[in-house]
Design a protein around this motif. Structure first.
Motif, PDB file in Angstrom:
ATOM      1  N   PHE A   1       1.734   5.237   0.500  1.00  0.00           N
ATOM      2  CA  PHE A   1       1.357   4.649   1.789  1.00  0.00           C
ATOM      3  C   PHE A   1       0.089   5.247   2.378  1.00  0.00           C
ATOM      4  CE2 PHE A   1       6.035   3.974   1.649  1.00  0.00           C
ATOM      5  CZ  PHE A   1       6.003   2.592   1.622  1.00  0.00           C
TER       6      PHE A   1
ATOM      7  N   LEU B   1       5.461   8.142   8.684  1.00  0.00           N
ATOM      8  CA  LEU B   1       6.288   7.170   7.989  1.00  0.00           C
ATOM      9  C   LEU B   1       7.198   6.439   8.973  1.00  0.00           C
ATOM     10  CD1 LEU B   1       7.469   9.145   4.811  1.00  0.00           C
ATOM     11  CD2 LEU B   1       5.779   7.296   4.879  1.00  0.00           C
TER      12      LEU B   1
ATOM     13  N   GLU C   1       9.479   2.431   5.650  1.00  0.00           N
ATOM     14  CA  GLU C   1       8.787   3.172   4.597  1.00  0.00           C
ATOM     15  C   GLU C   1       9.645   4.319   4.086  1.00  0.00           C
ATOM     16  OE1 GLU C   1       4.216   2.317   6.202  1.00  0.00           O
ATOM     17  OE2 GLU C   1       5.344   4.067   6.898  1.00  0.00           O
TER      18      GLU C   1
ATOM     19  N   LEU D   1       5.552  -4.068   4.088  1.00  0.00           N
ATOM     20  CA  LEU D   1       5.104  -2.809   3.484  1.00  0.00           C
ATOM     21  C   LEU D   1       3.752  -3.007   2.820  1.00  0.00           C
ATOM     22  CD1 LEU D   1       8.462  -1.658   1.854  1.00  0.00           C
ATOM     23  CD2 LEU D   1       7.480  -0.874   4.007  1.00  0.00           C
TER      24      LEU D   1
END
Length: 769
Positions: free
Chosen positions: A187, A194, A198, A251
């Motif tokens: 990421f 986060l 995630e 995402l």
């Protein structure tokens, strides 16, 4: 005064307490903690895979990356990642002492009920022991060691320290070890940034990091994330609205890229896949890195040339597998042209099932030779139809031409389709070939129902994996001895004899006969090398897949060329697409290793035959020699009968059975062949309309859809009169074709053989839309 019963109960309780203390405290104290935990500086996450000469191929996380990704303190790790990891791996972590007896009981119960282990019972502590220890065989003894060592760890460390070490050592795939490296690698952000979605996504990867690789199987990784979010909701660690928002969150992964050594990525991927499926970890692989580089260069050179045919786009892909026959070792495996630098480069073409075209034909001929067919067996390369649930199946050759009577050598060497289909039908149909591929040769990508493929199975209607097909050819190269292919230096399976040695020699002899295949491939195709090589090509429908498979006694090579997007290759066949790569790789393999060939089995004898009638030419039996003969090898019990003058007419033409009549009318004079015109003793079999057919009249179709074609099996040889009491029949005497002129209702139609007078009938229902 105590009763004896109370005394026994007291003793049992005392023994139970003593056993519990012994198992939970005394025995664990005897187990040392892994060096990776007692000396953190010695901890080397993951494994460094090496080629057969000890050269590094892949490091899961190199030392310099550890310095970049310093271990995270517990307070740096977001609560969402901790909860998601525990929900996925060990929801009772804070309530057990290293061994989850409830989870263990559940796993044993499920194993008894389902007769296989379907759920694990390893706690976070046990998993930390496992990933911090040297690789061990995955068996019951290892499980017991890890359980007691986990208990020892729980006696020595607090829960927070264990959890912190665990999250810093977890393998997340793509060389990313530890949660900080995973957050950065997938990421592109620090741990603290986060989101819950995630965190759940990352928490799902260590379970099977290769299978859930998000760059190759994003949907699988996302399904795993949804499961973990559901577990968080079940444990009431998140609310329903929070769950819904996390599931809906989009995402965005950062672009994948190599870290440290990154050789043979698709080969290492298969090694890790085997480990994910319960195999032992072994860093010493079978790969030859020098050969791997050569293979990758060959792929790049050939696909660039093919790309020029489609406007220069980097869209053509290729995959290559090289197996050493004696050991079963995979010496090279490239799954694409460029893992990161080409479209679809991360798709593993060596493992992705594709249609093999004619590359399966040798196994049909091998089964036929084992069942009494010989080099003199005459196969009819003439039109044929087979009824199927979806209509008539009419195989044709690649060039749409028919060659009449052909021997197995001519048919297989030139990859003729019709004889192969006829042969499979004669020896037991698709069921027999399917069983050989799946049960004997270990093909894993086929549907369990052979009827799905039909007789076209021998032409490649099933999709297969390149590495498994290459290993099947390696079985031919060992003259029938099968051995599983090997990716690591661990263990070696014994050979299992699957096929008759003489039959395999005959297949190898045919596939290495450059003169026999010259009719289709020419004398100087890429299949011809300076030494003898058995080779077979395959081309799927519309040129979507190109294959060249082949072997010498020492090596087997398999090559696939195509588009991962399944678009056609514009008239590029197996010999022109995959052939040049095969030629280059096989030549390189034997640049340092002297090529050899098989000694002829002493059990075989040679005989001269007339390939048109499949009989031996014996001196003194014929008043005149036939126009063309050839020599072939036979097992003594399979020698064909001798030809006599009765096999030829007064003009010396070979006599053929009625099945060749239509074909011989055109080719007979040119080839000195005559065929008996057929007189059927069986009523013609109606193929159209099949019984129970329902036809619809549609005003949008030409003529309102009223013309319905009539057809019988073998209609090109028969003289058929069509009749119906309720419908008009429109027949063309010159072509022999006929049509029903449809009207609504239920109708009977009859086919009458004009020579024999035999009749068959069928019914058709007609409805108006």
């Amino acid at each position: 005064m105590k009763t004896p019963r109370l005394s026994r109960i007291g003793r049992l309780l005392g023994l139970s307490v003593a056993a519990w203390l012994l198992g939970m405290f005394v025995v664990p104290a005897c187990f040392p903690l892994p060096e990776g935990l007692t000396h953190p500086e010695a901890f080397a996450p993951g494994v460094t895979y090496l080629d057969r000469e000890g050269r590094p191929l892949r490091r899961l996380l190199a030392d310099e990356d550890l310095r970049i990704d310093e271990p995270a303190a517990l307070e740096e790790i977001p609560r969402s990642l901790i909860d998601a990891t525990l929900a996925a791996e060990d929801s009772r972590y804070f309530s057990h002492g290293g061994i989850d007896f409830l989870g263990l009981a559940r796993a044993v119960r499920d194993a008894i009920l389902r007769r296989e282990f379907v759920s694990g019972a390893s706690t976070v502590t046990q998993q930390l022991v496992k990933i911090s220890s040297p690789p061990r065989p995955r068996n019951l003894r290892t499980k017991v060691i890890e359980m007691f060592t986990a208990r020892k760890l729980e006696m020595s460390w607090d829960k927070e320290a264990i959890l912190t070490a665990y999250l810093n050592r977890l393998p997340y795939g793509n060389q990313l070890t530890g949660c900080r490296a995973a957050a950065r690698g997938y990421f592109g952000k620090p741990l603290g940034d986060l989101s819950l979605a995630e965190s759940a996504f990352l928490a799902g990867l260590p379970n099977k990091p290769t299978r859930f690789n998000p760059y190759r199987n994003f949907e699988g990784a996302r399904d795993r994330q949804h499961y973990i979010l559901g577990r968080l909701r079940e444990e009431e660690w998140i609310s329903e609205p929070v769950f819904t928002a996390a599931v809906a969150e989009t995402l965005r992964l950062v672009e994948a890229g190599p870290v440290g050594e990154f050789e043979a990525p698709h080969f290492i991927e298969l090694v890790q896949l085997a480990e994910d499926d319960g195999g032992d970890v072994c860093a010493e692989t079978t790969l030859d890195l020098e050969l791997q580089h050569f293979v990758e260069e060959c792929i790049d050179l050939q696909v660039r040339a093919l790309d020029q045919q489609v406007g220069g786009r980097l869209s053509t892909q290729a995959a290559v597998v090289v197996i050493e026959n004696a050991s079963g070792d995979v010496l090279a495996l490239a799954g694409s042209r460029d893992f990161f630098g080409s479209p679809g480069g991360q798709v593993n073409g060596a493992w992705t099932p594709r249609s093999p075209g004619s590359a399966l034909k040798p196994f049909t001929y091998l089964l036929a030779l084992e069942r009494g067919k010989s080099g003199a067996t005459v196969l009819a390369d003439v039109p044929v139809e087979y009824p199927t649930p979806t209509g008539a199946y009419r195989p044709v050759n690649y060039d749409r031409r028919f060659r009449g009577p052909v021997t197995p050598r001519r048919a297989l060497a030139n990859s003729l389709n019709v004889p192969a289909v006829r042969l499979l039908d004669e020896i037991g149909g698709p069921e027999r070939l399917h069983a050989t591929l799946v049960d004997s040769l270990g093909f894993t990508g086929l549907d369990p129902d052979p009827a799905r493929y039909g007789l076209g199975l021998t032409l490649g209607t099933a999709e297969v994996r390149l590495v498994e097909l290459t290993n099947a050819y390696a079985c031919l190269a060992r003259l029938g001895a099968y051995r599983p292919f090997r990716l690591t230096q661990q263990g070696r399976a014994a050979d299992v004899t699957l096929f008759d040695r003489d039959a395999c020699w005959l297949i190898a002899d045919i596939l290495s006969d450059n003169l026999a295949r010259a009719e289709s491939f020419g004398l100087n195709s890429p299949l011809r090398l300076p030494f003898r090589v058995a080779a077979k090509t395959g081309t799927s429908t519309d040129y979507r897949d190109n294959w060249t498979m082949g072997f010498t006694p020492t090596y087997t090579v398999g090559v696939w060329v195509g588009h991962f997007g399944n678009t056609p290759l514009q008239d590029v066949s197996g010999v022109s697409g995959a052939g040049p790569i095969f030629h280059a790789v096989m030549a390189e393999l034997h640049r340092k290793v002297e090529p050899t060939w098989y000694a002829r089995p002493e059990t075989l004898v040679e005989a001269e035959i007339d390939p048109v009638i499949g009989k031996r030419i014996v001196e003194g039996r014929l008043t005149r020699a036939p126009g063309h003969t050839t020599r072939e090898w036979f097992r003594p019990e399979c020698l064909p009968p001798a030809a006599t003058d009765d096999d030829y007419d007064e003009a010396g033409r070979a006599k053929l059975p009625p099945i060749y009549a239509a074909w011989a009318r055109d080719a007979g004079e040119r080839l000195a062949i005559v065929a008996t015109e057929p007189v059927s003793r069986v009523a013609p079999r109606i193929l159209s309309p099949m019984p129970g057919t329902v036809a619809y009249l549609d005003a949008d179709l030409p003529g309102g859809g009223k013309r319905f074609p009539l057809k019988v099996d073998g209609g090109e040889n028969a003289r058929i009169e069509w009749r119906s009491e309720t419908l008009k029949v429109d027949a063309d005497p010159e072509s022999g074709r006929a049509w029903l002129i449809l009207e609504p209702g239920s109708h009977e139609v009859r086919a009458i053989d004009a020579k024999s007078g035999l009749v068959s009938s069928s019914r058709i229902s007609v409805e108006a839309l």
